[in-house]
Each structure stands twice: as C-alpha cells, then as structure tokens.
Design an enzyme around this catalytic site. Structure first.
Site, PDB file in Angstrom:
ATOM      1  N   TYR A   1      11.745  12.282 -11.681  1.00  0.00           N
ATOM      2  CA  TYR A   1      12.909  11.388 -11.665  1.00  0.00           C
ATOM      3  C   TYR A   1      13.211  10.923 -10.246  1.00  0.00           C
ATOM      4  CZ  TYR A   1      14.004  12.861 -16.469  1.00  0.00           C
ATOM      5  OH  TYR A   1      13.966  13.109 -17.815  1.00  0.00           O
TER       6      TYR A   1
ATOM      7  N   ASP B   1       7.935   5.908 -21.062  1.00  0.00           N
ATOM      8  CA  ASP B   1       8.175   5.846 -22.502  1.00  0.00           C
ATOM      9  C   ASP B   1       9.609   5.383 -22.766  1.00  0.00           C
ATOM     10  OD1 ASP B   1       9.949   8.173 -22.475  1.00  0.00           O
ATOM     11  OD2 ASP B   1       8.167   9.447 -22.474  1.00  0.00           O
TER      12      ASP B   1
ATOM     13  N   ASN C   1       5.182   9.364 -19.530  1.00  0.00           N
ATOM     14  CA  ASN C   1       5.511   8.673 -18.284  1.00  0.00           C
ATOM     15  C   ASN C   1       4.395   8.858 -17.262  1.00  0.00           C
ATOM     16  OD1 ASN C   1       8.243   8.246 -19.344  1.00  0.00           O
ATOM     17  ND2 ASN C   1       8.434  10.439 -19.045  1.00  0.00           N
TER      18      ASN C   1
ATOM     19  N   TYR D   1       6.682  12.781 -23.087  1.00  0.00           N
ATOM     20  CA  TYR D   1       6.004  12.970 -21.790  1.00  0.00           C
ATOM     21  C   TYR D   1       4.969  11.874 -21.535  1.00  0.00           C
ATOM     22  CZ  TYR D   1       8.054  17.659 -21.921  1.00  0.00           C
ATOM     23  OH  TYR D   1       8.918  18.722 -21.986  1.00  0.00           O
TER      24      TYR D   1
ATOM     25  N   ASP E   1      -4.670   3.808  -4.875  1.00  0.00           N
ATOM     26  CA  ASP E   1      -4.825   4.237  -3.489  1.00  0.00           C
ATOM     27  C   ASP E   1      -5.885   5.324  -3.328  1.00  0.00           C
ATOM     28  OD1 ASP E   1      -4.554   4.941  -0.854  1.00  0.00           O
ATOM     29  OD2 ASP E   1      -2.403   5.339  -0.951  1.00  0.00           O
TER      30      ASP E   1
ATOM     31  N   MET F   1       4.426  13.404 -15.659  1.00  0.00           N
ATOM     32  CA  MET F   1       5.555  14.326 -15.717  1.00  0.00           C
ATOM     33  C   MET F   1       5.126  15.609 -16.422  1.00  0.00           C
ATOM     34  SD  MET F   1       9.253  13.974 -17.612  1.00  0.00           S
ATOM     35  CE  MET F   1       9.922  12.682 -16.590  1.00  0.00           C
TER      36      MET F   1
ATOM     37  N   HIS G   1       0.837  -1.200   0.000  1.00  0.00           N
ATOM     38  CA  HIS G   1       0.000   0.000   0.000  1.00  0.00           C
ATOM     39  C   HIS G   1       0.875   1.256   0.000  1.00  0.00           C
ATOM     40  CE1 HIS G   1      -2.646   2.925   2.332  1.00  0.00           C
ATOM     41  NE2 HIS G   1      -3.144   2.856   1.118  1.00  0.00           N
TER      42      HIS G   1
END
Length: 141
Positions: free
Chosen positions: A111, A30, A131, A129, A64, A74, A22
């Site tokens: 990152y 990508d 990600n 972009y 969650d 991102m 959890h």
C-alpha cells in the site's frame, strides 16, 4: 487512431505510461484494491481483468533491468493460499522480459508503494491478491 498500439490501452493510460520515468512504478490492481484512497492518480479499468491489461501494458512498457526486481506482488496474509493468478503473471512477464525477477511485498508495504507509485490502475479483476507493481526501465537502442 494509432497503428501498432494495443487497443486495450486507453489514451489516458498511454499518457501515464509515457510520462513515467526510469524507476517509476505503476500498480495494476484488482477490483478490491483501494486505489483512489491511496493514490490521486487512479485510473479505472473496470471492464478488464489484470492479466488482460498486464499483457497490453507489457507490450509498450520496458521493465527495469538494473533493479533487483522488475515486478512485485502483494504477499498473502496468514494461511491464505498462493493465488493461481500469479502463475499467469509470471508467464506474461517472462514472455515479454525473460529472466524478470519478482519481489514479494508485504501488504502494508505494498500500500505504501502504491501511494508513491506514478499511477494505480484499478481493474474489474475478482481474483484475490491480484495486485502487481511494475518498475519502469529505459528504452534502449
């Protein structure tokens, strides 16, 4: 073979998803993302794009509901436009978890979160972009 498991989920990825707890986070990235240099638990899915894999992961991973956000993207840099692929992500997440909330995450913070993530899955996605971070929840009865 197992029944009712999306065939896009490899045994290695299923193991990682099952071992997450959890609040743990997983990055689906990508092909440009520096997965191996930011996280030692880097899985490769070069033959899949992010939306395809995201849909499969969402079929087994609870998000969650107790967090302020369930998935993160991102942020773009400078004048870069909003990536069209984000609307695909929103549709996929909403279909699996109606009302899920997104968090925009600054590039270097993204990152850093990837460094702390349970795993990073690098795909063959070519969109920029593309990600996404998913925050794992709990399975409820």
């Amino acid at each position: 073979m197992l029944k009712n498991i999306d065939p896009r989920l490899s045994p290695e990825l299923l193991m990682n998803l099952a071992e997450m707890g959890h609040g743990d986070e997983i990055v689906i990235a990508d092909g440009n993302f520096p997965g191996a240099s930011v996280n030692p638990n880097c899985l490769r899915y070069d033959t899949s794009g992010v939306p395809n894999l995201l849909e499969a992961v969402l079929s087994v991973l609870p998000l969650d509901p107790y967090s302020d956000w369930q998935y993160g993207l991102m942020e773009t840099v400078g004048d870069d436009p909003t990536p069209p692929i984000w609307s695909e992500y929103k549709d996929l997440v909403e279909a699996a978890y109606p009302g899920a909330t997104v968090k925009q995450i600054e590039r270097f913070e993204f990152y850093e979160r990837a460094r702390q993530a349970f795993a990073v899955v690098v795909t063959g996605e070519t969109a920029l972009y593309a990600n996404i971070i998913l925050k794992k929840g709990v399975v409820t009865p």
